[in-house]
Scaffold this active site. Structure first.
Site, PDB file in Angstrom:
ATOM      1  N   ASP A 162       0.799  -1.228   0.000  1.00  0.00           N
ATOM      2  CA  ASP A 162       0.000   0.000   0.000  1.00  0.00           C
ATOM      3  C   ASP A 162       0.829   1.274   0.000  1.00  0.00           C
ATOM      4  O   ASP A 162       0.305   2.359   0.295  1.00  0.00           O
ATOM      5  CB  ASP A 162      -0.959  -0.012   1.191  1.00  0.00           C
ATOM      6  CG  ASP A 162      -2.117  -0.969   0.946  1.00  0.00           C
ATOM      7  OD1 ASP A 162      -2.540  -1.082  -0.223  1.00  0.00           O
ATOM      8  OD2 ASP A 162      -2.591  -1.599   1.898  1.00  0.00           O
ATOM      9  N   ASP A 199      -7.167  -4.846  -4.236  1.00  0.00           N
ATOM     10  CA  ASP A 199      -6.899  -3.462  -3.829  1.00  0.00           C
ATOM     11  C   ASP A 199      -5.634  -2.916  -4.495  1.00  0.00           C
ATOM     12  O   ASP A 199      -5.494  -1.719  -4.735  1.00  0.00           O
ATOM     13  CB  ASP A 199      -6.704  -3.359  -2.310  1.00  0.00           C
ATOM     14  CG  ASP A 199      -7.621  -4.245  -1.491  1.00  0.00           C
ATOM     15  OD1 ASP A 199      -8.043  -5.297  -2.014  1.00  0.00           O
ATOM     16  OD2 ASP A 199      -7.914  -3.912  -0.339  1.00  0.00           O
TER      17      ASP A 199
HETATM   18  N1  GLY Z   1      -7.064  -1.933   1.195  1.00  0.00           N
HETATM   19  C1  GLY Z   1      -7.662  -2.397   2.378  1.00  0.00           C
HETATM   20  C2  GLY Z   1      -9.091  -2.043   2.486  1.00  0.00           C
HETATM   21  O1  GLY Z   1      -9.692  -1.560   1.554  1.00  0.00           O
HETATM   22  O2  GLY Z   1      -9.634  -2.256   3.554  1.00  0.00           O
END
Ligand code: GLY
Length: 382
Positions: free
Chosen positions: A101, A158
């Site tokens: 992330d 994601d």
């Molecule tokens: N990327 C983690 C979430 O959307 O919770």
């Protein structure tokens, strides 16, 4: 000519009212955050709740501050954005704890700072983050999502949003490696995550040595084979961005397929359930999914042929208006705006989350005509 989302917007009074409310509420939130030694994510007891510096949402706060700075020109927002970006250096130094992330964390904080002000330190931060993301690439064609023994083969939908950091890095350095990694990962996601009906797996676990698809557990959704709405939103916006970065028609088709599915699931009231395949009760929603999808749909409406655009555009506007009308807290009882977000289906209760608010602000700024796309932060004249 692409579809003009600003000219098409027929509620200028709504936009003006919401912009004013945003300025009031975000000023309140920024003042509450000013002396904190952490970056706001969620709330408890009327204030920001403490969270760790490597927490994946920490780029959304500075990004929201930059969006508000562009909307209002107020120095308070710029200062808050720069302060958070500097706080994040502790996370860069702790790079072993970092995860995929880093796109969310540094592209829309440091990357945007660089695009707006050519700040070289910010450029270095974003490029360093891109290097750590590229280093997570498994040559079987995917980026490893999370750390921890046994998670070597885990990839999640994601990540489609984090690819934007890699496209950016190739564009600013001239080195194609980052983009090639992003495209391999996008190709794998298209093949292994996106189902024929446009719904998506959240997680796919690959054999990290052979690349074989081993299983696709529920992840943050209700069960294996279900349809976690935020995952669909990440895929929708992520494939749109991959198309904008590469021009590859398959990515645009994937974004449309996911968008068509998403729209088919929200038509009752435009406030996404946490999982589109969850049981009728409990009625758990996710405003973050709605606002992320709205941003993706607005960009998608600009990317498709003009004749296809209105459906995506109208869905985006309906989501934004419905969520604002039914789930936004503009009071000063607590500093966040959207109240019906969920961390995961199994978590089961509504909380506030900084990125639900962030994507709403991004969408509002798009409708106001903001030219800087935060996921493609290159200098633009304002
Ligand atoms: N990327 C983690 C979430 O959307 O919770």
């Amino acid at each position: 000519m692409s579809f003009d989302i600003v000219k098409q917007f027929d509620s200028p009074a709504w936009l003006a009212e919401i912009s004013e409310k945003l300025d009031r509420k975000m000023t309140f939130g920024a003042e509450k955050a000013r002396d904190k030694d952490y970056i706001p994510y969620t709330t408890e007891n009327g204030d920001w709740a403490k969270s760790g510096i490597t927490w994946w949402t920490n780029g959304f706060w500075p990004a929201g501050m930059w969006q508000m700075y562009l909307m209002t020109g107020k120095a308070l927002y710029r200062q808050a954005a720069c302060r958070a970006e500097e706080m994040l250096d502790e996370a860069l130094r702790d790079f072993k704890s970092l995860h995929h992330d880093v796109g969310f964390m540094w592209l829309i904080s440091a990357g945007v700072h660089w695009a707006l002000e050519k700040d070289e330190k910010s450029f270095d931060r974003a490029l360093f983050a891109a290097g750590t993301l590229a280093a997570r690439y498994n040559p079987n064609g995917f980026l490893r999502a999370w750390n921890g023994d046994g998670k070597e083969g885990w990839a999640i939908v994601d990540c489609m949003m984090n690819l934007s950091l890699l496209y950016w890095a190739s564009n600013v350095t001239g080195d194609p490696r980052y983009r090639l990694i992003a495209m391999r990962h996008a190709d794998t996601t298209l093949r292994e995550f996106v189902r024929p009906d446009g719904s998506c797996n959240h997680i796919v676990i690959f054999d990290p040595v052979t690349g074989e698809h081993l299983e696709h557990p529920a992840g943050q959704g209700a069960y294996s084979g279900s349809s976690w709405s935020r995952g669909q939103a990440w895929g929708l916006y992520g494939f749109t961005l991959s198309y904008l970065n590469t021009g590859k028609a398959e990515y645009l088709d994937a974004a449309k397929r996911i968008a068509n599915y998403f729209i088919s699931q929200i038509a009752d009231d435009f406030i996404p359930r946490c999982d589109f395949r969850q049981p009728a009760e409990p009625d758990i929603r996710d405003n973050a999914a709605g606002n992320i999808a709205a941003c993706g749909l607005l960009e998608l409406s600009r990317a498709v042929p003009e004749s296809e655009a209105p459906m995506y555009y109208r869905a985006a506007v309906s989501i934004l208006k419905a969520q604002e009308a039914r789930c936004a807290d503009w009071s000063e009882a607590q500093p966040a705006i959207f109240t019906k977000c969920t961390a995961s289906y199994s978590n089961g209760h509504h909380i506030t989350m900084n990125y639900a608010d962030y994507y709403f602000i991004e969408a509002v700024n798009k409708l106001r005509g903001e030219k800087l796309l935060f996921w493609r932060p290159y200098p633009v004249s304002h």
